[in-house]
Scaffold this motif. Structure first.
Motif, PDB file in Angstrom:
ATOM      1  N   PRO A   1       0.425 -32.738 -69.578  1.00  0.00           N
ATOM      2  CA  PRO A   1       0.938 -34.374 -70.040  1.00  0.00           C
ATOM      3  C   PRO A   1       1.386 -35.319 -69.529  1.00  0.00           C
ATOM      4  O   PRO A   1       1.007 -36.539 -70.021  1.00  0.00           O
ATOM      5  CB  PRO A   1       2.554 -33.876 -70.757  1.00  0.00           C
ATOM      6  CG  PRO A   1       2.292 -32.147 -70.523  1.00  0.00           C
ATOM      7  CD  PRO A   1       0.959 -31.575 -69.947  1.00  0.00           C
ATOM      8  N   HIS A   2       1.595 -35.849 -68.452  1.00  0.00           N
ATOM      9  CA  HIS A   2       2.349 -36.488 -67.812  1.00  0.00           C
ATOM     10  C   HIS A   2       1.908 -36.906 -65.786  1.00  0.00           C
ATOM     11  O   HIS A   2       1.782 -37.745 -65.068  1.00  0.00           O
ATOM     12  CB  HIS A   2       3.643 -36.327 -67.371  1.00  0.00           C
ATOM     13  CG  HIS A   2       4.653 -36.134 -68.189  1.00  0.00           C
ATOM     14  ND1 HIS A   2       4.917 -35.310 -69.295  1.00  0.00           N
ATOM     15  CD2 HIS A   2       5.133 -37.321 -69.178  1.00  0.00           C
ATOM     16  CE1 HIS A   2       5.952 -35.881 -70.157  1.00  0.00           C
ATOM     17  NE2 HIS A   2       5.738 -36.912 -70.000  1.00  0.00           N
TER      18      HIS A   2
ATOM     19  N   PRO B   1       6.206 -32.734 -63.799  1.00  0.00           N
ATOM     20  CA  PRO B   1       6.770 -31.381 -62.874  1.00  0.00           C
ATOM     21  C   PRO B   1       5.478 -29.940 -62.133  1.00  0.00           C
ATOM     22  O   PRO B   1       6.034 -29.891 -61.352  1.00  0.00           O
ATOM     23  CB  PRO B   1       7.810 -31.033 -63.485  1.00  0.00           C
ATOM     24  CG  PRO B   1       8.372 -31.577 -64.788  1.00  0.00           C
ATOM     25  CD  PRO B   1       6.919 -32.254 -65.114  1.00  0.00           C
ATOM     26  N   GLY B   2       5.080 -29.778 -63.671  1.00  0.00           N
ATOM     27  CA  GLY B   2       4.067 -28.334 -63.198  1.00  0.00           C
ATOM     28  C   GLY B   2       2.682 -28.620 -62.427  1.00  0.00           C
ATOM     29  O   GLY B   2       2.172 -28.137 -62.179  1.00  0.00           O
TER      30      GLY B   2
END
Length: 187
Positions: free
Chosen positions: A5-6, A11-12
């Motif tokens: 998503p980002h 973070p993943g």
């Protein structure tokens, strides 16, 4: 990154190099015993990847591109091929800096290769990172059959041998380790 998503800031998200270093660390923590992480120049040329492995106490043997540049004083070697050309070689009868090593191929046949510790910038036989050159011909350094290898395995008899948890590795073992990686690639 496009699957998160980002993107890269998610973070993943992790790069292939971060994933590879993490897998090697997790394998060690799980009790998987291995001699060294072996990788081609796509990984070996990445200072950060080598640093992550070294920081985690993991041994490695990784190829470098022959023209991978480094800072050095004017007359010193600036690339792995420059470092290899600076090694003494007077033919099979007077090998100079080179050591004969046997290389075994997937089909079981063996050939004689030549290997040597070289110096490039702060890398050298006594350093934290060694530059090992392995080739079929030290005189011509054929592009298709010459490897420039970075390893953090100490040279037998070097001061680093006593200062590290990594067992020492002679030139034949360094060639064998990278040869296994090359052998798998040919499968």
């Amino acid at each position: 990154a496009r699957h998160f998503p980002h993107g890269r800031s998610d973070p993943g998200f992790a790069t292939k190099l971060q994933i590879a270093a993490g897998l090697a660390r997790r394998a060690t923590q799980a009790g998987v015993d291995f001699r060294a992480v072996a990788a081609d120049c796509a990984y070996g040329d990445q200072d950060g990847f080598r640093g992550e492995l070294a920081g985690a106490g993991l041994p490695f043997v990784m190829a470098l591109k022959r023209r991978r540049g480094t800072w050095a004083y004017g007359p010193d070697a600036h690339t792995p091929v420059d470092a290899a050309r600076g090694l003494a070689w007077h033919g099979p009868g007077r090998t100079g800096d080179w050591t004969a090593v046997s290389r075994t191929f997937r089909d079981g046949h063996t050939t004689t290769w030549w290997a040597a510790d070289a110096s490039l910038g702060w890398w050298g036989p006594e350093g934290t990172t060694r530059l090992v050159v392995a080739t079929t011909d030290p005189d011509t350094l054929p592009e298709k059959s010459t490897w420039y290898l970075a390893t953090n395995l100490p040279r037998p008899g070097s001061p680093r041998e006593a200062d590290t948890a990594q067992p020492a590795a002679d030139l034949a073992e360094i060639v064998r380790i990278y040869g296994i990686r090359n052998w798998i690639e040919q499968s």
